[in-house]
Design a protein around this motif. Structure first.
Motif, PDB file in Angstrom:
ATOM      1  N   TRP A 177       0.937  -1.200   0.180  1.00  0.00           N
ATOM      2  CA  TRP A 177       0.059  -0.027   0.135  1.00  0.00           C
ATOM      3  C   TRP A 177       0.827   1.088   0.104  1.00  0.00           C
ATOM      4  N   GLY A 178       2.236   1.234  -0.392  1.00  0.00           N
ATOM      5  CA  GLY A 178       3.055   2.245  -0.676  1.00  0.00           C
ATOM      6  C   GLY A 178       3.635   2.920   0.485  1.00  0.00           C
ATOM      7  N   PHE A 179       3.360   2.224   1.756  1.00  0.00           N
ATOM      8  CA  PHE A 179       4.039   2.408   3.135  1.00  0.00           C
ATOM      9  C   PHE A 179       4.576   1.474   3.696  1.00  0.00           C
ATOM     10  N   ALA A 180       5.648   1.662   4.462  1.00  0.00           N
ATOM     11  CA  ALA A 180       6.362   0.485   5.287  1.00  0.00           C
ATOM     12  C   ALA A 180       5.439  -0.389   6.249  1.00  0.00           C
ATOM     13  N   VAL A 181       5.904  -1.580   6.234  1.00  0.00           N
ATOM     14  CA  VAL A 181       4.838  -2.358   7.273  1.00  0.00           C
ATOM     15  C   VAL A 181       5.720  -2.395   8.592  1.00  0.00           C
ATOM     16  N   THR A 182       5.098  -1.999   9.518  1.00  0.00           N
ATOM     17  CA  THR A 182       5.706  -2.183  10.871  1.00  0.00           C
ATOM     18  C   THR A 182       5.316  -3.367  11.565  1.00  0.00           C
ATOM     19  N   THR A 183       3.996  -3.871  11.346  1.00  0.00           N
ATOM     20  CA  THR A 183       3.577  -5.133  12.074  1.00  0.00           C
ATOM     21  C   THR A 183       2.777  -6.018  11.355  1.00  0.00           C
ATOM     22  N   LEU A 184       2.867  -7.209  11.629  1.00  0.00           N
ATOM     23  CA  LEU A 184       1.804  -8.140  10.977  1.00  0.00           C
ATOM     24  C   LEU A 184       1.066  -9.085  12.123  1.00  0.00           C
ATOM     25  N   ALA A 185      -0.185  -9.272  12.056  1.00  0.00           N
ATOM     26  CA  ALA A 185      -0.928 -10.095  13.026  1.00  0.00           C
ATOM     27  C   ALA A 185      -1.771 -11.062  12.268  1.00  0.00           C
ATOM     28  N   GLN A 186      -2.005 -12.140  12.744  1.00  0.00           N
ATOM     29  CA  GLN A 186      -3.006 -13.143  12.272  1.00  0.00           C
ATOM     30  C   GLN A 186      -4.375 -12.928  12.830  1.00  0.00           C
ATOM     31  N   ALA A 187      -5.170 -12.776  12.145  1.00  0.00           N
ATOM     32  CA  ALA A 187      -6.644 -12.571  12.400  1.00  0.00           C
ATOM     33  C   ALA A 187      -7.405 -13.805  12.848  1.00  0.00           C
ATOM     34  N   PRO A 188      -8.367 -13.973  13.714  1.00  0.00           N
ATOM     35  CA  PRO A 188      -9.058 -15.318  14.099  1.00  0.00           C
ATOM     36  C   PRO A 188      -9.459 -16.043  12.741  1.00  0.00           C
ATOM     37  N   ALA A 189      -9.958 -15.273  11.570  1.00  0.00           N
ATOM     38  CA  ALA A 189     -10.325 -15.963  10.335  1.00  0.00           C
ATOM     39  C   ALA A 189      -9.139 -16.448   9.685  1.00  0.00           C
ATOM     40  N   VAL A 190      -9.225 -17.743   9.086  1.00  0.00           N
ATOM     41  CA  VAL A 190      -8.035 -18.267   8.329  1.00  0.00           C
ATOM     42  C   VAL A 190      -7.874 -17.323   7.186  1.00  0.00           C
ATOM     43  N   ASP A 191      -6.745 -17.091   6.721  1.00  0.00           N
ATOM     44  CA  ASP A 191      -6.387 -16.513   5.530  1.00  0.00           C
ATOM     45  C   ASP A 191      -6.329 -15.148   5.609  1.00  0.00           C
ATOM     46  N   PHE A 228      -5.980  -9.651  18.036  1.00  0.00           N
ATOM     47  CA  PHE A 228      -7.497  -9.675  17.990  1.00  0.00           C
ATOM     48  C   PHE A 228      -8.084 -10.241  19.089  1.00  0.00           C
ATOM     49  N   ARG A 229      -9.483 -10.020  19.404  1.00  0.00           N
ATOM     50  CA  ARG A 229      -9.876 -10.811  20.566  1.00  0.00           C
ATOM     51  C   ARG A 229     -10.431 -11.847  19.960  1.00  0.00           C
ATOM     52  N   THR A 230     -10.338 -13.017  20.881  1.00  0.00           N
ATOM     53  CA  THR A 230     -10.704 -14.318  20.186  1.00  0.00           C
ATOM     54  C   THR A 230     -12.087 -15.135  21.123  1.00  0.00           C
ATOM     55  N   ASP A 231     -12.552 -14.116  22.122  1.00  0.00           N
ATOM     56  CA  ASP A 231     -13.369 -14.755  22.796  1.00  0.00           C
ATOM     57  C   ASP A 231     -14.908 -14.461  22.168  1.00  0.00           C
ATOM     58  N   GLY A 232     -15.089 -14.407  20.812  1.00  0.00           N
ATOM     59  CA  GLY A 232     -16.513 -13.997  20.516  1.00  0.00           C
ATOM     60  C   GLY A 232     -16.709 -12.608  20.043  1.00  0.00           C
ATOM     61  N   HIS A 233     -15.748 -11.830  20.590  1.00  0.00           N
ATOM     62  CA  HIS A 233     -16.168 -10.357  20.102  1.00  0.00           C
ATOM     63  C   HIS A 233     -15.279  -9.820  19.071  1.00  0.00           C
ATOM     64  N   PRO A 234     -15.790  -9.383  17.742  1.00  0.00           N
ATOM     65  CA  PRO A 234     -14.953  -8.980  16.897  1.00  0.00           C
ATOM     66  C   PRO A 234     -14.335  -7.569  16.922  1.00  0.00           C
ATOM     67  N   VAL A 235     -13.353  -7.745  17.702  1.00  0.00           N
ATOM     68  CA  VAL A 235     -12.526  -6.535  18.047  1.00  0.00           C
ATOM     69  C   VAL A 235     -10.911  -6.630  17.864  1.00  0.00           C
ATOM     70  N   MET A 236     -10.515  -5.635  17.122  1.00  0.00           N
ATOM     71  CA  MET A 236      -9.067  -5.619  16.785  1.00  0.00           C
ATOM     72  C   MET A 236      -8.387  -4.645  17.642  1.00  0.00           C
ATOM     73  N   ALA A 237      -7.383  -4.287  18.537  1.00  0.00           N
ATOM     74  CA  ALA A 237      -6.845  -3.640  19.212  1.00  0.00           C
ATOM     75  C   ALA A 237      -5.387  -3.069  18.415  1.00  0.00           C
ATOM     76  N   ALA A 238      -5.098  -1.659  18.474  1.00  0.00           N
ATOM     77  CA  ALA A 238      -3.891  -1.346  17.810  1.00  0.00           C
ATOM     78  C   ALA A 238      -3.135  -0.419  18.759  1.00  0.00           C
ATOM     79  N   GLY A 239      -1.825  -0.681  18.855  1.00  0.00           N
ATOM     80  CA  GLY A 239      -0.968   0.455  19.601  1.00  0.00           C
ATOM     81  C   GLY A 239      -0.289   1.419  18.967  1.00  0.00           C
TER      82      GLY A 239
END
Length: 882
Positions: A177-191, A228-239
């Motif tokens: 996306w034209g900007f440097a990648v700082t972090t990668l995280a796996q979502a609860p969904a596959v792929d 990502f939260r994995t207890d049933g709530h579709p929430v993502m946290a970012a620092g």
């Protein structure tokens, strides 16, 4: 000349360190069925449990099911059981900055863009891939869930690559996306993975179809961590780099809420605990926090935390008399209490604030009410449950604050002179504080030279020392003695003044050779330590008001001083990076060691077991154990050419001191000193024999009468078996062949006429004039044996006049040499008692006795004069009104 190790103090452990700038790692322990969080703190890993220290500060951290991986520089280590290093992987040429555990392998990437896949067990390289820095500089690494043998790499150029590690093939390139990648995280969904960018964008992307599902942007700069939260709530946290956390609702694709000032520095690591509404965060502000999401609005609250100072401590002092709490004031403006027993007893008293209510409304970042850092404080436990027990002054600030240890908060009073209640001057500030041992009064010194006393309970001003000012220059230190009789003040103009505490009258003034920089009073012994601007130290006795010791040897500004609890040692730290221990009774330097960073503050435990130090640009409080309590330590003065050795500061894990009492040879300076039999020829020396050997020699007949049994002993019917002995003065066992003769009832008269060893030695001494052997023999005998030996010297006991003369000469030699003085008196007294009739009829013996009489009189008159002088002085000291 250098001595191994620190000598008197051994590195023990560090307090108050919980988190650094390295993101934490979360791991699940299958057998314990619980999650562990690991954080890198300096050279150690905290797993809430603690690892052994590595050689340098840890720069990267990761964990799998079994091991924790930590790297420093270009070396990677694997820890097992949270403690021991079990594997070391060496092969990188540059600093490792990314780690990814990967089944039986671990992947590491260095700053030169070299990726190495290691076999965990064999420590061998499985694969090495070199990337071109200009086109693809690796900045993030992730193993996508369910993607066998595959890893996803993010770059500083913005593109992403999917690699098969097993076949070493590039499977797919994502344009980015034209900007440097700082972090990668796996979502609860596959792929699906979340990609954090340096622009503050978060892209939720499907890597199977190369489709962007949603895109968010936060306004606080680059994304530092995603979870990502994995207890049933579709929430993502970012620092973010400023310490805020954003929570995004993935169903409605919008910002749900913000957690501002979660950390005061960048959020280094974030991870939701799988299956639970718990978020773990850590940052370089030395804080590790667990947030729980159980309230309305989706925001989190702190469930539990471990936090220390976020900026280096400036002053540390033990609080109370049990040696279990250390109060610490930091450059972050907080006052904290660290427990030497367990972290769970740590507590923060908070930040100083002009107005607490306004501060809470504005939040940490916008708080204009925050007070500057504390520069000096004093605490007392007496009455701390009734009112505030801590007084502190702040950097460049006129108002002193009180703090309450029990309530762990700022206290009720802000203390400053009444004339400044309307306006606040810029150039006048408090410089020194002390609190009385009863906890009732606080004494505050100002930069103008005035010294005020306030009541701690009410905050009322109780008076001022001097008419206007106590000193012409700024106050460099104030101290109150243990009985609230005297106040001692030190001014920058070079004067130390003694004031009556209650009447505020000046009692005495001392002019110093240089300007003092600080003073410290040991209340129990009345000893005042004074540090000078010329790097020297003086010790002043407040009873006699005289300087009794002066020490010089530091080559930099003296930062702090502390006394040992018994007042024997003064320990000082300086900007020359040394910590020195001065022995006050002998006036000598007995210990000195170098640290890599100068100690800004020192404090010794009231129980004497630990010395605590805080260092320049360091967040921890370091404990050093006092080795003199548990091992043999030489306290001899150090030589003038002594070069201190550099001592490594303690790590988090308590370090075992090396046992020096093993098979090793003791060093020269630890050889035990054996006192000679006589220190000097002119001194009268007593023997080291117990009194029972000589004191009762004249009373033996009385003792025998008392001990005589009332009834004669009855012979038992069946006598027990005894080993037969030869009759004589010295008991000897009969050899087996002589046994039959020993049973004879006929007394052998030849046995009675035999000469004892003592008798033989005295006979020999008549010709050799050496009386050491008979004297040593006599010293080994008991009172009854001595009497028998002396009786046997007379002709009627089988002796002779020559041997009696020899005995008198032995006594003469003892009196002449002035040693075993009390034995000579006792032996001679018994000899005279036994043989007075014979002595009076023999002119040779009488002549020898007259010589002895003169010797005795001469020595005794000299001793009596000394005794009388001492008794006179003692009687005067007891009766005179001092």
């Amino acid at each position: 000349m250098a001595r191994e190790g620190a000598g008197l103090f051994a590195a023990f452990r560090v307090l108050g360190l919980f988190s650094g700038p390295v993101p934490h790692a979360l791991r699940y322990h299958g057998r314990h069925r619980e999650f562990y969080v690991a954080t890198a703190v300096g050279r150690s890993i905290h797993t809430y449990n603690v690892s052994n220290a590595l050689a340098q500060d840890i720069t990267c951290l990761a964990a799998d099911r079994m091991l924790i991986f930590a790297s420093y520089d270009n070396i990677l280590h694997a820890f097992a059981r949270n403690k021991e290093v079990v594997h070391t992987y060496e092969g990188h040429k540059a600093r490792i900055h990314l780690l990814q555990p990967f089944g039986d392998h671990v992947i590491s990437v260095d700053v030169d863009n070299v990726l190495i896949v290691w076999n965990i067990q064999s420590e061998e390289e499985y694969l090495q891939v070199d990337f071109d820095k200009a086109t693809f500089a690796v900045s993030a690494i992730l193993h996508p869930s369910t993607y066998l043998n595959k890893i996803l790499l993010g770059s500083e150029q913005g593109s992403l690559q999917l690699w098969n590690i097993r076949s070493n093939k590039l499977l797919y390139s994502f344009p980015g996306w034209g900007f440097a990648v700082t972090t990668l995280a796996q979502a609860p969904a596959v792929d699906v993975v979340a990609v954090g960018l340096v622009s503050g964008h978060i892209v939720v992307h499907n890597i199977k179809f190369d489709e962007t599902l949603m895109k968010f942007q936060q306004d606080w700069g680059p994304i530092t961590a995603i979870s990502f939260r994995t207890d049933g709530h579709p929430v993502m946290a970012a620092g973010s780099p400023v310490g805020h956390i954003a929570l995004w609702d993935l169903e409605e694709k919008k910002l749900m809420c913000q957690m501002q000032d979660a950390h005061s520095t960048a959020v280094a690591g974030m991870s939701f605990v799988p299956g639970e509404p718990l978020l773990i965060t850590n940052g370089a502000d030395n804080a590790l926090r667990v947030w729980i999401f159980d309230g309305p609005g989706g925001t989190g609250r702190v469930l539990r935390s471990r936090m220390g100072h976020s900026a280096p401590p400036t002053k540390i002092r033990y609080h109370g008399q049990n040696g279990e709490q250390i109060l610490s004031a930091g450059q972050d403006g907080t006052l904290q209490s660290f427990s030497t027993v367990h972290e769970k007893f740590n507590k923060s008293l908070g930040r100083g604030s002009i107005n607490k209510k306004k501060s809470k409304k504005k939040g940490l970042k916008l708080d204009t009410m925050a007070l500057p850092p504390i520069t000096a404080f004093a605490s007392e436990v007496a009455h701390q449950s009734d009112w505030d027990g801590i007084i502190a002054c702040h950097q460049g600030y006129i108002t002193c604050t009180t703090w309450n240890y029990q309530k762990t908060s700022m206290g009720a009073h802000k203390l400053k002179p009444e004339e400044f209640s309307k306006y606040k001057p810029i150039d006048i500030y408090a410089t020194a504080v002390d609190i009385t041992s009863c906890g009732n009064f606080a004494v505050i010194g100002m930069s103008t030279g005035q010294v005020d006393v306030y009541n701690m309970q009410s905050g009322i001003h109780r008076g001022r020392y001097g008419k206007e000012k106590a000193h012409e220059g700024a106050i460099r230190g104030v101290a109150v003695d243990g009985l609230n009789q005297l106040v001692i003040t030190a001014g920058s103009e070079g004067l130390i003044k003694f004031w009556k505490f209650k009447t505020k009258v000046l009692v005495y003034s001392i002019e110093l050779s240089s300007s003092p920089s600080a003073i410290l009073l040991h209340r129990d012994s009345g000893i005042l330590g004074i540090a000078f601007d010329d790097f020297s130290i003086s010790v002043l006795d407040i009873e006699t008001r005289k300087i009794v010791r002066t020490f010089s040897g530091h080559h930099g500004r003296i930062n702090d001083m502390t006394f040992s609890p018994d007042g024997r040692w003064l320990i000082t730290s300086s900007m020359d990076c040394t910590i020195k221990t001065w022995d006050l009774p002998s006036g000598c330097l007995i210990d000195c060691f170098l640290v890599d960073s100068a100690a800004v503050s020192l404090t010794m435990s009231p129980t004497g077991d630990f010395l605590a130090s805080a260092h320049v640009d360091d967040l921890g409080i370091y404990l050093w154990s006092n080795r003199s309590l548990y091992s043999l330590v030489s306290l001899r003065p150090l030589p003038a050419d002594y070069e201190p050795s550099l001592v490594t500061r303690p790590s988090t894990c308590p370090e075992q001191d090396v046992d020096v009492s093993g098979d090793e040879e003791p060093c020269d300076e630890m050889i035990e000193y054996v006192s000679p039999e006589q220190l000097g020829e002119q001194l009268v020396t007593l023997s080291s024999l117990p009194e029972s050997r000589w004191k009762n020699l004249l009373s033996l007949d009385v003792i025998k009468k008392k001990n005589k049994p009332r009834e004669p002993p009855k012979v038992p019917k069946s006598a027990p078996f005894f080993i037969p002995t030869v009759p004589g003065l010295i008991p000897r066992y009969v050899p087996p062949e002589e046994e039959n003769n020993a049973q004879s009832k006929v007394v052998n008269l030849g046995v009675l006429a035999q000469k004892s060893d003592f008798y033989i030695h005295l006979e020999e001494a008549l010709s050799t004039n050496e009386y050491k052997a008979p004297l040593d023999l006599l010293k080994r005998l008991g009172p009854s044996n001595i009497e028998i030996e002396l009786r046997g010297l007379a002709p009627e006991g089988g002796g002779s006049m020559e041997v009696m003369l020899s005995f008198l000469r032995m006594i003469g030699m003892m009196l002449k040499k002035k040693y075993n003085f009390e034995l000579a008196q006792a032996y001679l007294a018994l000899f005279l008692k036994l043989h007075l009739k014979i002595l009076s009829s023999e002119p040779n013996l009488l002549e020898e006795l007259s010589k002895l009489s003169m010797q005795l009189e001469e020595t005794w008159i000299h001793l009596q004069t000394l005794f009388n002088q001492s008794l006179c002085v003692l009687t005067y000291m007891k009766s005179a009104l001092l």
